[in-house]
Design a protein around this motif. Structure first.
Motif, PDB file in Angstrom:
ATOM      1  N   THR A 169       0.807  -1.227   0.000  1.00  0.00           N
ATOM      2  CA  THR A 169       0.000   0.000   0.000  1.00  0.00           C
ATOM      3  C   THR A 169       0.839   1.275   0.000  1.00  0.00           C
ATOM      4  O   THR A 169       0.649   2.147  -0.859  1.00  0.00           O
ATOM      5  CB  THR A 169      -0.943   0.028   1.217  1.00  0.00           C
ATOM      6  OG1 THR A 169      -1.691  -1.185   1.290  1.00  0.00           O
ATOM      7  CG2 THR A 169      -1.896   1.202   1.119  1.00  0.00           C
ATOM      8  N   LEU A 170       1.743   1.404   0.945  1.00  0.00           N
ATOM      9  CA  LEU A 170       2.493   2.658   1.064  1.00  0.00           C
ATOM     10  C   LEU A 170       3.367   2.922  -0.159  1.00  0.00           C
ATOM     11  O   LEU A 170       3.410   4.052  -0.662  1.00  0.00           O
ATOM     12  CB  LEU A 170       3.351   2.652   2.333  1.00  0.00           C
ATOM     13  CG  LEU A 170       2.618   2.495   3.668  1.00  0.00           C
ATOM     14  CD1 LEU A 170       3.608   2.602   4.826  1.00  0.00           C
ATOM     15  CD2 LEU A 170       1.515   3.541   3.821  1.00  0.00           C
TER      16      LEU A 170
ATOM     17  N   ARG B  41     -10.535   9.596   3.369  1.00  0.00           N
ATOM     18  CA  ARG B  41      -9.923   9.289   4.665  1.00  0.00           C
ATOM     19  C   ARG B  41      -8.645   8.480   4.475  1.00  0.00           C
ATOM     20  O   ARG B  41      -7.640   8.700   5.151  1.00  0.00           O
ATOM     21  CB  ARG B  41     -10.906   8.506   5.540  1.00  0.00           C
ATOM     22  CG  ARG B  41     -12.048   9.336   6.117  1.00  0.00           C
ATOM     23  CD  ARG B  41     -13.114   8.458   6.769  1.00  0.00           C
ATOM     24  NE  ARG B  41     -12.520   7.468   7.669  1.00  0.00           N
ATOM     25  CZ  ARG B  41     -12.826   6.165   7.643  1.00  0.00           C
ATOM     26  NH1 ARG B  41     -13.702   5.692   6.768  1.00  0.00           N
ATOM     27  NH2 ARG B  41     -12.259   5.339   8.501  1.00  0.00           N
ATOM     28  N   LEU B  42      -8.693   7.546   3.556  1.00  0.00           N
ATOM     29  CA  LEU B  42      -7.529   6.700   3.283  1.00  0.00           C
ATOM     30  C   LEU B  42      -6.364   7.527   2.758  1.00  0.00           C
ATOM     31  O   LEU B  42      -5.228   7.400   3.241  1.00  0.00           O
ATOM     32  CB  LEU B  42      -7.906   5.625   2.257  1.00  0.00           C
ATOM     33  CG  LEU B  42      -6.753   4.786   1.714  1.00  0.00           C
ATOM     34  CD1 LEU B  42      -6.129   3.942   2.816  1.00  0.00           C
ATOM     35  CD2 LEU B  42      -7.235   3.905   0.559  1.00  0.00           C
ATOM     36  N   ILE B  43      -6.614   8.389   1.780  1.00  0.00           N
ATOM     37  CA  ILE B  43      -5.542   9.196   1.210  1.00  0.00           C
ATOM     38  C   ILE B  43      -4.944  10.119   2.263  1.00  0.00           C
ATOM     39  O   ILE B  43      -3.721  10.307   2.321  1.00  0.00           O
ATOM     40  CB  ILE B  43      -6.053   9.963  -0.022  1.00  0.00           C
ATOM     41  CG1 ILE B  43      -6.277   8.975  -1.170  1.00  0.00           C
ATOM     42  CG2 ILE B  43      -5.072  11.062  -0.435  1.00  0.00           C
ATOM     43  CD1 ILE B  43      -6.913   9.575  -2.393  1.00  0.00           C
ATOM     44  N   ALA B  44      -5.779  10.679   3.104  1.00  0.00           N
ATOM     45  CA  ALA B  44      -5.269  11.527   4.184  1.00  0.00           C
ATOM     46  C   ALA B  44      -4.385  10.717   5.134  1.00  0.00           C
ATOM     47  O   ALA B  44      -3.339  11.198   5.593  1.00  0.00           O
ATOM     48  CB  ALA B  44      -6.427  12.159   4.947  1.00  0.00           C
ATOM     49  N   LYS B  45      -4.781   9.491   5.406  1.00  0.00           N
ATOM     50  CA  LYS B  45      -4.011   8.623   6.299  1.00  0.00           C
ATOM     51  C   LYS B  45      -2.671   8.258   5.669  1.00  0.00           C
ATOM     52  O   LYS B  45      -1.622   8.285   6.338  1.00  0.00           O
ATOM     53  CB  LYS B  45      -4.804   7.350   6.590  1.00  0.00           C
ATOM     54  CG  LYS B  45      -4.167   6.420   7.608  1.00  0.00           C
ATOM     55  CD  LYS B  45      -4.195   7.034   8.999  1.00  0.00           C
ATOM     56  CE  LYS B  45      -3.731   6.053  10.044  1.00  0.00           C
ATOM     57  NZ  LYS B  45      -3.740   6.659  11.408  1.00  0.00           N
ATOM     58  N   LEU B  46      -2.670   7.925   4.395  1.00  0.00           N
ATOM     59  CA  LEU B  46      -1.436   7.557   3.716  1.00  0.00           C
ATOM     60  C   LEU B  46      -0.485   8.747   3.610  1.00  0.00           C
ATOM     61  O   LEU B  46       0.742   8.595   3.741  1.00  0.00           O
ATOM     62  CB  LEU B  46      -1.742   6.985   2.326  1.00  0.00           C
ATOM     63  CG  LEU B  46      -2.576   5.702   2.306  1.00  0.00           C
ATOM     64  CD1 LEU B  46      -2.832   5.255   0.878  1.00  0.00           C
ATOM     65  CD2 LEU B  46      -1.902   4.590   3.094  1.00  0.00           C
ATOM     66  N   ALA B  47      -1.033   9.924   3.385  1.00  0.00           N
ATOM     67  CA  ALA B  47      -0.207  11.132   3.343  1.00  0.00           C
ATOM     68  C   ALA B  47       0.439  11.386   4.698  1.00  0.00           C
ATOM     69  O   ALA B  47       1.624  11.741   4.796  1.00  0.00           O
ATOM     70  CB  ALA B  47      -1.042  12.326   2.903  1.00  0.00           C
TER      71      ALA B  47
END
Length: 254
Positions: free
Chosen positions: A104-105, A240-246
């Protein structure tokens, strides 16, 4: 002919996809985890447009991979093929669970830092249907490690990311692929699915002029559209996912 970068192309589905595309006359940029792994590419490397080296479990090396590819110029397509299933958490140099880092990352960071291609293909799995969309402890720091659940969640995140890009980047064709349970090193010799069809969907989405291959926001299995988990198409979950990955990587998505 297209210029196509494929992560994890030293063996399995990645190597099969690279060989198919090279045989079709495309300029394929290969990726190997290490120089030792790159040495196994032999004849395929001579057919290629270049080989980049770097370990996707390392944030530093993943950024360097993006730099290496950018130095070659813009790709027409990128196949994010590299993936891993591990029995334990096995922390990366940055302290992340290696399954999350590679599955993922790394695709997120490469997508954010590389020149934007015309097409993006992300290798998912049918197991993504079992992923938890809470985004709580996605790095498995608090929870007791569960290899199957960690893998399923990493693929849920990746599939949702592919769909988010289809929405956010209308100038790019972004799709996810379930290659099936195929007999690769990760899948095992007894895997029942078709290895040939397991990689031909990726090559088709990367380079074909067929009308279905030039669509975006799809989840594909053996060149047929399939229904992903409901969370994948949920815009709130995607954001939410994109914010978390950022937050986790320190890299913002353009």
């Amino acid at each position: 002919m297209a210029r196509i970068f494929i992560t994890g192309s030293t063996d399995g589905l990645g190597r099969a996809a690279a060989q198919t595309l090279a045989d079709e006359g495309h300029q394929v940029v290969l990726h190997a985890r290490s120089r030792e792994r790159a040495a196994t590419l032999t004849d395929l490397a001579r057919q290629s447009a270049g080989v980049v080296v770097g370990d996707l479990s390392s944030a530093v090396e993943t950024r360097n991979i993006a730099d290496q590819v950018n130095a070659m110029g813009r790709m027409d397509a990128v196949i994010h093929n590299a993936g891993i299933y591990l029995g334990d958490r096995d922390a990366t140099p940055e302290g992340h669970a290696r399954t999350l880092a590679i599955n993922t990352l790394a695709p997120y960071v490469l997508t954010a830092l590389m020149q934007r291609p015309g097409r993006l293909i992300y290798l998912s799995s049918g197991m993504h249907h079992g992923g938890d969309d809470s985004l709580h402890d996605i790095d498995w720091i608090e929870r007791r490690w569960n290899a199957s659940q960690a893998y399923s969640e990493s693929k849920l995140y990746l599939t949702a990311f592919a769909f988010a890009l289809a929405r956010r980047w209308p100038d790019v064709l972004s799709n996810a692929v379930d290659p099936g349970w195929v007999p690769t090193k990760m899948g095992g010799r007894g895997a029942p699915d078709d290895l040939q069809m397991g990689h031909l969907t990726q090559t088709w989405l990367a380079a074909s002029d067929d009308a279905p291959a030039k669509t975006s926001g799809g989840y594909w299995h053996h060149r047929e559209p399939r229904q992903p988990a409901a969370e994948v198409s949920d815009r709130r979950f995607q954001d939410r996912l994109i914010a978390k990955l950022a937050e986790m990587t320190g890299v913002s998505l353009p």
